[in-house]
Design a protein around this motif. Structure first.
Motif, PDB file in Angstrom:
ATOM      1  N   GLY A 261       0.792  -1.224   0.000  1.00  0.00           N
ATOM      2  CA  GLY A 261       0.000   0.000   0.000  1.00  0.00           C
ATOM      3  C   GLY A 261       0.818   1.264   0.000  1.00  0.00           C
ATOM      4  O   GLY A 261       0.267   2.360  -0.009  1.00  0.00           O
ATOM      5  N   SER A 262       2.122   1.147  -0.008  1.00  0.00           N
ATOM      6  CA  SER A 262       2.986   2.322   0.035  1.00  0.00           C
ATOM      7  C   SER A 262       2.719   3.211  -1.168  1.00  0.00           C
ATOM      8  O   SER A 262       2.544   2.730  -2.282  1.00  0.00           O
ATOM      9  CB  SER A 262       4.454   1.902   0.069  1.00  0.00           C
ATOM     10  OG  SER A 262       4.713   1.100   1.202  1.00  0.00           O
ATOM     11  N   GLN A 263       2.716   4.509  -0.918  1.00  0.00           N
ATOM     12  CA  GLN A 263       2.259   5.429  -1.952  1.00  0.00           C
ATOM     13  C   GLN A 263       3.352   6.314  -2.525  1.00  0.00           C
ATOM     14  O   GLN A 263       3.331   6.638  -3.715  1.00  0.00           O
ATOM     15  CB  GLN A 263       1.144   6.317  -1.380  1.00  0.00           C
ATOM     16  CG  GLN A 263      -0.073   5.541  -0.937  1.00  0.00           C
ATOM     17  CD  GLN A 263      -1.178   6.458  -0.441  1.00  0.00           C
ATOM     18  OE1 GLN A 263      -1.041   7.670  -0.428  1.00  0.00           O
ATOM     19  NE2 GLN A 263      -2.291   5.867  -0.042  1.00  0.00           N
ATOM     20  N   SER A 264       4.268   6.743  -1.668  1.00  0.00           N
ATOM     21  CA  SER A 264       5.281   7.700  -2.123  1.00  0.00           C
ATOM     22  C   SER A 264       6.639   7.257  -1.614  1.00  0.00           C
ATOM     23  O   SER A 264       6.743   6.652  -0.546  1.00  0.00           O
ATOM     24  CB  SER A 264       4.988   9.113  -1.593  1.00  0.00           C
ATOM     25  OG  SER A 264       3.670   9.489  -1.866  1.00  0.00           O
ATOM     26  N   PHE A 265       7.643   7.638  -2.376  1.00  0.00           N
ATOM     27  CA  PHE A 265       8.983   7.129  -2.085  1.00  0.00           C
ATOM     28  C   PHE A 265       9.982   8.270  -2.228  1.00  0.00           C
ATOM     29  O   PHE A 265       9.909   9.060  -3.174  1.00  0.00           O
ATOM     30  CB  PHE A 265       9.332   5.986  -3.051  1.00  0.00           C
ATOM     31  CG  PHE A 265       8.279   4.922  -3.054  1.00  0.00           C
ATOM     32  CD1 PHE A 265       7.160   5.046  -3.865  1.00  0.00           C
ATOM     33  CD2 PHE A 265       8.379   3.833  -2.219  1.00  0.00           C
ATOM     34  CE1 PHE A 265       6.151   4.091  -3.856  1.00  0.00           C
ATOM     35  CE2 PHE A 265       7.382   2.868  -2.196  1.00  0.00           C
ATOM     36  CZ  PHE A 265       6.275   2.998  -3.010  1.00  0.00           C
TER      37      PHE A 265
END
Lengths: 118, 116
Positions: free
Chosen positions: A29-33
């Motif tokens: 579910g990670s959205q931004s990096f």
């Protein structure tokens, strides 16, 4: 437990070469990096941000994201001795997705130490 | 990006004493964060400080040991209480930013603490 994994290094590359730094994350579910650069004795400095699959280029830096493989990388072209630093990968899990109640937490990897040899 | 300052930049303290670290931002921000970075390690989030509410602490960190104040939208303090040598670390504040995204964080210069 949400995890962000990086090879601690040190990664040594000759001046002028391409440095490739890798990061994997556990939460789909990670959205931004984010990629931060931290010189010895200094605080982290934001250098790249990516949220869509593919490549994002900014000068000598390219961030690459593959959400299917849960993998984000940072390429540094024409590496310079001044690029020698620790590079931290950080992941945003989404509002409310952190381990605490803070909605905008970033989870950091342990960092990869890069050494560019003149 | 926001301009963030921290005071003190470094300190050497005796066991059992307390130190208050200040973080000042040049613009109003809703969320501020306090991290610890032990030698050779990555960043560990201590707590999130929102103006007008109590700080939210991460697992392993308690308010009695790390009380935090957030009196307005540009300022926060972190106190390291009853210090031991294990508290020797770099303490960093960070703030949320609206660019490039709301979850982006920018860091202050850090406070280097040595406890003897």
């Amino acid at each position: 437990q949400k995890e962000v994994e990086q090879n601690s290094g040190p990664l040594s590359v000759p001046e002028g070469a391409i440095a490739s730094l890798n990061c994997t994350y556990s939460d789909r579910g990670s959205q931004s990096f984010f990629w931060y650069r931290q010189y010895s004795g200094k605080s982290p400095e934001l250098i790249m941000f990516i949220y869509s699959n593919g490549d994002k280029e900014d000068g000598r830096f390219t961030a690459q994201l593959n959400k299917a493989s849960q993998y984000v990388s940072l390429l540094i072209r024409d590496s310079q001795p001044s690029d020698s630093a620790t590079y931290l990968c950080a992941v945003f899990l989404g509002a409310g997705g952190g381990s605490g109640a803070g909605s905008y937490q970033l989870t950091f990897g342990k960092g990869t130490k890069l050494s560019v040899i003149p | 990006s926001a301009v963030i300052s921290q005071k003190p930049s470094r300190d050497i303290c005796q066991r059992g004493t307390s130190l208050t670290i200040q973080c000042q931002v040049d613009s109003q921000v809703t969320m501020m964060f306090w991290y610890r970075q032990q030698p050779g390690q990555s960043l560990t989030l201590i707590a999130t400080a929102n103006q007008g509410s109590e700080a939210t602490y991460e697992s392993g960190f308690v308010i009695d040991k790390f009380p935090i104040s957030r009196p307005n939208l540009t300022f926060s303090t972190l106190t390291v209480s009853n210090m031991s040598p294990e508290d020797s670390s770099i303490y960093l504040c960070s703030v949320e930013a609206s660019y490039p995204t709301q979850e982006t964080q920018y860091f202050g210069p850090g406070t280097r603490l040595l406890v003897l």
